[in-house]
Design a protein around this motif. Structure first.
Motif, mmCIF file in Angstrom:
data_model
loop_
_atom_site.group_PDB
_atom_site.id
_atom_site.type_symbol
_atom_site.label_atom_id
_atom_site.label_comp_id
_atom_site.label_asym_id
_atom_site.label_seq_id
_atom_site.Cartn_x
_atom_site.Cartn_y
_atom_site.Cartn_z
ATOM 1 N N VAL A 97 0.857 -1.196 0.096
ATOM 2 C CA VAL A 97 -0.098 -0.111 -0.142
ATOM 3 C C VAL A 97 0.714 1.395 0.012
ATOM 4 C CG1 VAL A 97 -1.716 1.359 1.440
ATOM 5 C CG2 VAL A 97 -1.831 -1.286 1.245
ATOM 6 N N GLU A 98 1.955 1.195 0.659
ATOM 7 C CA GLU A 98 2.914 2.330 0.919
ATOM 8 C C GLU A 98 3.142 2.687 -0.692
ATOM 9 O OE1 GLU A 98 2.918 -0.320 3.012
ATOM 10 O OE2 GLU A 98 1.793 0.865 4.413
ATOM 11 N N LYS A 99 3.929 1.778 -1.481
ATOM 12 C CA LYS A 99 4.496 2.334 -2.697
ATOM 13 C C LYS A 99 3.365 2.969 -3.442
ATOM 14 C CE LYS A 99 7.994 -1.104 -3.486
ATOM 15 N NZ LYS A 99 8.326 -2.414 -3.485
ATOM 16 N N LEU A 100 2.078 2.434 -3.342
ATOM 17 C CA LEU A 100 0.816 3.184 -4.027
ATOM 18 C C LEU A 100 0.557 4.873 -3.585
ATOM 19 C CD1 LEU A 100 -2.153 0.952 -4.677
ATOM 20 C CD2 LEU A 100 -0.506 1.676 -6.225
ATOM 21 N N LEU A 101 0.933 4.686 -2.163
ATOM 22 C CA LEU A 101 0.801 6.199 -1.813
ATOM 23 C C LEU A 101 1.648 7.332 -2.284
ATOM 24 C CD1 LEU A 101 -0.060 5.393 1.998
ATOM 25 C CD2 LEU A 101 -1.800 6.442 0.303
ATOM 26 N N ALA A 102 2.892 6.579 -2.813
ATOM 27 C CA ALA A 102 3.765 7.574 -3.431
ATOM 28 C C ALA A 102 3.291 8.192 -4.833
ATOM 29 C CB ALA A 102 5.010 6.969 -3.827
ATOM 30 N N GLU A 103 2.181 7.428 -5.461
ATOM 31 C CA GLU A 103 1.596 8.000 -6.692
ATOM 32 C C GLU A 103 0.140 8.403 -6.629
ATOM 33 O OE1 GLU A 103 1.265 5.367 -10.376
ATOM 34 O OE2 GLU A 103 2.657 4.138 -8.917
ATOM 35 N N PHE A 104 -0.518 7.840 -5.481
ATOM 36 C CA PHE A 104 -1.790 8.435 -5.406
ATOM 37 C C PHE A 104 -2.062 9.145 -4.031
ATOM 38 C CE2 PHE A 104 -1.739 4.643 -8.372
ATOM 39 C CZ PHE A 104 -2.790 4.995 -9.099
ATOM 40 N N ASP A 105 -3.218 10.078 -4.179
ATOM 41 C CA ASP A 105 -3.647 10.685 -2.958
ATOM 42 C C ASP A 105 -4.320 9.838 -1.871
ATOM 43 O OD1 ASP A 105 -3.020 13.419 -3.706
ATOM 44 O OD2 ASP A 105 -4.567 12.875 -5.211
ATOM 45 N N SER A 106 -4.993 8.716 -2.225
ATOM 46 C CA SER A 106 -5.581 7.859 -1.271
ATOM 47 C C SER A 106 -5.560 6.552 -1.944
ATOM 48 C CB SER A 106 -7.291 8.197 -1.124
ATOM 49 O OG SER A 106 -7.362 9.394 -0.359
ATOM 50 N N VAL A 107 -5.717 5.247 -1.025
ATOM 51 C CA VAL A 107 -5.653 4.145 -1.580
ATOM 52 C C VAL A 107 -6.939 3.319 -0.790
ATOM 53 C CG1 VAL A 107 -4.579 1.791 -1.526
ATOM 54 C CG2 VAL A 107 -3.322 4.019 -1.976
ATOM 55 N N VAL A 108 -7.616 2.856 -1.546
ATOM 56 C CA VAL A 108 -8.978 2.020 -0.933
ATOM 57 C C VAL A 108 -8.484 0.585 -1.102
ATOM 58 C CG1 VAL A 108 -11.158 1.269 -1.123
ATOM 59 C CG2 VAL A 108 -10.520 3.786 -1.670
ATOM 60 N N VAL A 109 -8.457 -0.125 0.115
ATOM 61 C CA VAL A 109 -8.152 -1.299 0.102
ATOM 62 C C VAL A 109 -9.474 -2.146 0.171
ATOM 63 C CG1 VAL A 109 -6.778 -3.383 1.054
ATOM 64 C CG2 VAL A 109 -5.686 -0.866 1.205
ATOM 65 N N ALA A 110 -9.551 -3.024 -0.949
ATOM 66 C CA ALA A 110 -10.993 -3.887 -1.082
ATOM 67 C C ALA A 110 -10.320 -5.232 -1.525
ATOM 68 C CB ALA A 110 -11.907 -3.210 -2.118
ATOM 69 N N ALA A 111 -9.280 -5.858 -0.967
ATOM 70 C CA ALA A 111 -8.591 -6.884 -1.396
ATOM 71 C C ALA A 111 -9.153 -8.236 -0.924
ATOM 72 C CB ALA A 111 -7.237 -7.135 -1.091
ATOM 73 N N GLY A 112 -10.734 -8.177 -0.405
ATOM 74 C CA GLY A 112 -11.291 -9.468 0.055
ATOM 75 C C GLY A 112 -10.551 -10.299 1.119
ATOM 76 N N PRO A 113 -10.167 -11.543 0.660
ATOM 77 C CA PRO A 113 -9.544 -12.543 1.609
ATOM 78 C C PRO A 113 -7.885 -12.266 1.714
ATOM 79 C CG PRO A 113 -10.494 -13.877 -0.292
ATOM 80 C CD PRO A 113 -10.990 -12.334 -0.543
ATOM 81 N N TRP A 114 -7.438 -11.493 0.701
ATOM 82 C CA TRP A 114 -6.031 -11.068 0.610
ATOM 83 C C TRP A 114 -5.866 -9.821 1.407
ATOM 84 C CZ3 TRP A 114 -8.528 -13.169 -3.678
ATOM 85 C CH2 TRP A 114 -7.987 -14.012 -4.121
ATOM 86 N N THR A 115 -6.554 -9.398 2.241
ATOM 87 C CA THR A 115 -6.580 -8.012 2.825
ATOM 88 C C THR A 115 -5.452 -8.002 3.760
ATOM 89 O OG1 THR A 115 -8.670 -7.554 2.470
ATOM 90 C CG2 THR A 115 -7.619 -6.288 4.011
ATOM 91 N N PRO A 116 -5.488 -9.269 4.759
ATOM 92 C CA PRO A 116 -4.204 -9.360 5.669
ATOM 93 C C PRO A 116 -2.772 -9.245 5.172
ATOM 94 C CG PRO A 116 -6.156 -10.860 6.225
ATOM 95 C CD PRO A 116 -6.427 -10.258 4.846
ATOM 96 N N GLU A 117 -2.764 -9.546 3.876
ATOM 97 C CA GLU A 117 -1.383 -9.761 3.247
ATOM 98 C C GLU A 117 -0.921 -8.302 2.851
ATOM 99 O OE1 GLU A 117 -1.304 -12.246 -0.291
ATOM 100 O OE2 GLU A 117 -0.530 -10.605 -1.415
ATOM 101 N N LEU A 118 -1.971 -7.323 2.853
ATOM 102 C CA LEU A 118 -1.817 -5.808 2.480
ATOM 103 C C LEU A 118 -1.480 -5.339 4.025
ATOM 104 C CD1 LEU A 118 -3.732 -5.574 -0.495
ATOM 105 C CD2 LEU A 118 -1.081 -5.203 -0.428
ATOM 106 N N LEU A 119 -2.428 -5.461 4.900
ATOM 107 C CA LEU A 119 -2.936 -4.687 6.150
ATOM 108 C C LEU A 119 -2.765 -5.740 7.468
ATOM 109 C CD1 LEU A 119 -5.930 -2.772 5.043
ATOM 110 C CD2 LEU A 119 -3.575 -1.696 5.264
ATOM 111 N N ASP A 120 -1.452 -5.693 7.786
ATOM 112 C CA ASP A 120 -1.133 -7.118 8.966
ATOM 113 C C ASP A 120 -2.072 -7.181 10.060
ATOM 114 O OD1 ASP A 120 0.074 -5.182 10.129
ATOM 115 O OD2 ASP A 120 1.918 -6.095 9.724
#
Ligand SMILES: Cc1cc2nc3c(=O)[nH]c(=O)nc-3n(C[C@H](O)[C@H](O)[C@H](O)COP(=O)(O)OP(=O)(O)OC[C@H]3O[C@@H](n4cnc5c(N)ncnc54)[C@H](O)[C@@H]3O)c2cc1C
Length: 369
Positions: free
Chosen positions: A168-191
């Protein structure tokens, strides 16, 4: 404003649609090519209902969402929502019966209490014990999940398929906001997200030729609670030769990259026994099966909130096996939060703070919202 949405399942697709509708520059990334059968938003049908037994605080969102589904149908030219009504069957003290009545009373919903004889008479596909009852919820039916995801993503201007986001952090370099809607993979991005991923199986059983009571205009979607089988649910026939049924929260815990996709007799046998016990005109012959995943929070309520660690990150985890029906309104809430930092809808039950203690958020980030 540039917004990245991680995930093109129903929640990410809905968010991308609603953000694009407001003129926001939004990019939706998905590691696969949605609609696909590897996450949670697939399998021919999803129940939508109004007299919500899980909690009457869901009802205002449901009252708002029906017209939004019709809006999506108009925009896409696709038929996505079929109204059938819903039956909640069980003992008079079953949560599905008591909770549905309570929600109906609190919000003046159109429901009818039926005794076992009335259910047998009106809906010959159901076999009831004399001491069971049912609530008929008239504002209910089913959605076509693959059609929904397709329709929503067509309204999203920039969808990048087969594009896995690793951080997610890498995306924040390019985008103002990031919406995480990764379903069952969410904990992989947000521990810090305490999701437990549960394997689910749906099976389609063939029906006898004379079982015309399973037609969508005669057979409401149903949820049935019993000691013998736990919570089970089912749909009218969509192909004229089979009905789909499933068990709610009866699966093994897994993770999305190692889920067992093969369905065996151990998965199907309880469903076969359930249909033989509870339904009339259903054979033991399985025509199709699928696996799918629930992303369960500890209390089975949704998470719709900014990350407690970074207000530029919005977390959408509205599953626990019951989120699909809400997708357009959740996408619109996400658009409110990203664009205005707040929403008029009551989402107090869906806070991230109930699972992750808030850490210090730098002032410049806090002010953005
Ligand atoms: C068997 C079953 C029955 C259900 N029945 C109902 C029902 O009847 N009614 C109801 O209302 N709800 C129901 N639900 C719940 C509902 O389907 C879910 O709440 C909903 O589909 C969740 O959608 P999602 O977008 O959060 O997740 P998903 O559909 O899993 O989407 C997540 C997406 O994120 C992508 N992704 C993940 N990680 C990354 C990454 N790092 N980079 C890029 N992309 C990524 C994935 O590829 C995926 O496409 C059911 C669920 C299941 C499994």
């Amino acid at each position: 404003m540039r917004v990245a949405v991680i995930g093109g399942g129903v929640m990410g697709a809905a968010t991308s649609w609603r953000l694009a509708k407001r003129g926001v520059d939004v990019v939706c990334f998905d590691r696969h090519s949605p609609p696909h059968a590897l996450g949670s938003s697939h399998g021919e049908s999803r129940i939508i209902r109004s007299a919500y037994f899980e909690g009457s605080y869901y009802v205002p969102l449901l009252q708002e969402v029906f017209p939004m589904w019709r809006e999506l149908e108009t925009l896409s030219g696709m038929r996505l929502l079929t109204m059938t009504g819903a039956l909640y069957i069980g003992q008079p003290a079953a949560e599905a019966v008591v909770g549905a009545e309570a929600s109906a009373k609190a919000h003046g919903l159109d429901v009818e209490m039926l005794d076992a004889a009335a259910v047998r008479r009106r809906y010959p596909g159901h076999v009831l014990h004399d001491d069971e009852v049912a609530v008929l919820d008239r504002q209910a039916g089913f959605l076509n999940p693959e059609g929904v995801v397709t329709a929503m993503l067509r309204l999203a201007p920039d969808v990048r398929r087969d594009h896995r986001i690793g951080s997610v952090e890498k995306l924040l370099a390019e985008f103002d906001s990031v919406v995480v809607a990764a379903g069952p993979w969410t904990p992989e991005l947000l521990d810090w997200m305490p999701l437990r991923i549960e394997r689910q199986v749906h099976a389609w059983f063939s029906i006898s030729r004379d079982a015309d009571w399973f037609a969508p205009d005669r057979f409401p979607v149903f949820i049935r609670q019993s000691e013998q089988f736990g919570d089970v649910y089912g749909f009218p026939t969509l192909d004229g030769v089979s009905v789909k049924v499933g068990r709610h929260h009866a699966g093994d815990f897994t993770d999305p990259d190692h889920i067992r996709r093969r369905v065996d007799e151990g998965d199907v046998d309880p469903l076969r026994l359930m249909t033989a016990t509870f339904m009339r005109g259903v054979s033991g012959h399985v025509t199709r099966t699928i696996t799918c995943m629930y992303s369960n929070t500890p209390d089975h309520d949704f998470v719709i909130d900014f990350s407690p660690h970074d207000k530029r990150v919005l977390v959408l985890s509205p599953c626990s096996g019951h989120g699909f029906k809400f997708a357009p309104v959740i996408g619109d809430i996400a658009a409110d939060l990203v664009c205005d930092g707040k929403t008029k809808r009551d989402i107090s039950r869906f806070s991230a703070a109930r699972f992750a203690p808030s850490s210090h958020v730098p002032d410049d980030q806090a002010q953005r919202h």
